[in-house]
Enzyme design. Sequence first.
Site, PDB file in Angstrom:
ATOM      1  N   SER A  98      26.959 -33.373 119.094  1.00 39.45           N
ATOM      2  CA  SER A  98      27.366 -34.486 120.249  1.00 39.45           C
ATOM      3  C   SER A  98      27.142 -35.667 119.427  1.00 39.45           C
ATOM      4  O   SER A  98      27.934 -35.672 118.419  1.00 39.45           O
ATOM      5  CB  SER A  98      25.803 -34.523 121.181  1.00 39.45           C
ATOM      6  OG  SER A  98      26.667 -35.343 122.463  1.00 39.45           O
ATOM      7  N   ASP A 226      30.538 -26.237 127.844  1.00 46.68           N
ATOM      8  CA  ASP A 226      29.558 -27.106 128.172  1.00 46.68           C
ATOM      9  C   ASP A 226      30.483 -28.285 129.600  1.00 46.68           C
ATOM     10  O   ASP A 226      31.484 -28.805 129.681  1.00 46.68           O
ATOM     11  CB  ASP A 226      30.135 -28.249 126.888  1.00 46.68           C
ATOM     12  CG  ASP A 226      28.576 -29.068 125.760  1.00 46.68           C
ATOM     13  OD1 ASP A 226      28.731 -30.433 127.134  1.00 46.68           O
ATOM     14  OD2 ASP A 226      28.893 -29.020 125.200  1.00 46.68           O
ATOM     15  N   HIS A 253      26.004 -27.347 126.544  1.00 50.77           N
ATOM     16  CA  HIS A 253      25.765 -28.611 125.548  1.00 50.77           C
ATOM     17  C   HIS A 253      24.587 -28.627 124.061  1.00 50.77           C
ATOM     18  O   HIS A 253      24.763 -29.275 123.483  1.00 50.77           O
ATOM     19  CB  HIS A 253      25.802 -29.768 126.488  1.00 50.77           C
ATOM     20  CG  HIS A 253      26.241 -30.757 125.158  1.00 50.77           C
ATOM     21  ND1 HIS A 253      27.071 -31.230 125.042  1.00 50.77           N
ATOM     22  CD2 HIS A 253      25.082 -31.589 125.144  1.00 50.77           C
ATOM     23  CE1 HIS A 253      27.130 -32.648 124.115  1.00 50.77           C
ATOM     24  NE2 HIS A 253      26.137 -32.452 124.357  1.00 50.77           N
TER      25      HIS A 253
END
Length: 274
Positions: A98, A226, A253
């Site tokens: 991320s 995601d 995610h």
Amino acid sequence: MGEEVKMAETATAAAAASTRTPHFVLVHGIGGGAWCWYKIRTLMESSGYTVSCLDLTGAGIDPTDPNTVLTMDDYNKPLLDFLSTLPDDKQVILVGHSAGGLCVTQASGKFPGKIGVAVYVAATMLKHGLETDQDFKDGAPDLSEFGDVNDLTFGLGPDKPPTSAIIKQEFQRNIIYHMSPLEDSTLAAMLVKPGPLTALLTAKFPKEDDEGVESVRRVFIKTAQDRVVKPEQQDAMIARWAPVEVFTLDSDHSPFFSAPFLLCGLLVKVAASL
């Protein structure tokens, strides 16, 4: 005398084997910590790999108030310090999840010779950071479709931009962990912390680091389901700055929770290609 020679040869062989053993350095996303990687670390260490999981400044067990972490240099200091202490002939496989992708890119510009491969897992992969409107469109999460999901803190005053953010607990599972085991999303809800929003949203990397950044081999691992860094955003970043290889996981995610065995397998595959 012969026994001493044998001991020396054994030590040399052990040192050489240690040098050859891939060393993974795992970097969490905003609000996370080293704890995010507990499944991956267990799987990889049990397979003989060396694994380091870092808490960035203000994350995990680091006691720093994230509202005082205002620059990328401050936030990423634990990773940069770690890389600076590595011997010059040592390389790691650097993995960022991320917003941890910004940390990986900055580190690649500063220590290109110490990174064998940079792996972006559903991560912000932008050569110069968040510099343009297009960068924000491609690399910054837009969660507006879920409503008012963020708790913001205005550490510099109510008339200034927010300094930290955390997704409200009642939204976390649906947005971040919707395919993950319930016990993992429960654990995350207990451990996640506000992330240093100012540091991340002002992350820009100088063009003089381009040569170093481009010299580091990059791999992107997409997460097809995601809801944070959406698949179209991942595709846009891949199209703009193509990595050498792209893999896809059918995960949310947080593939370190929802698809740990598959994610571990891809990381091992990356290591085997070195």
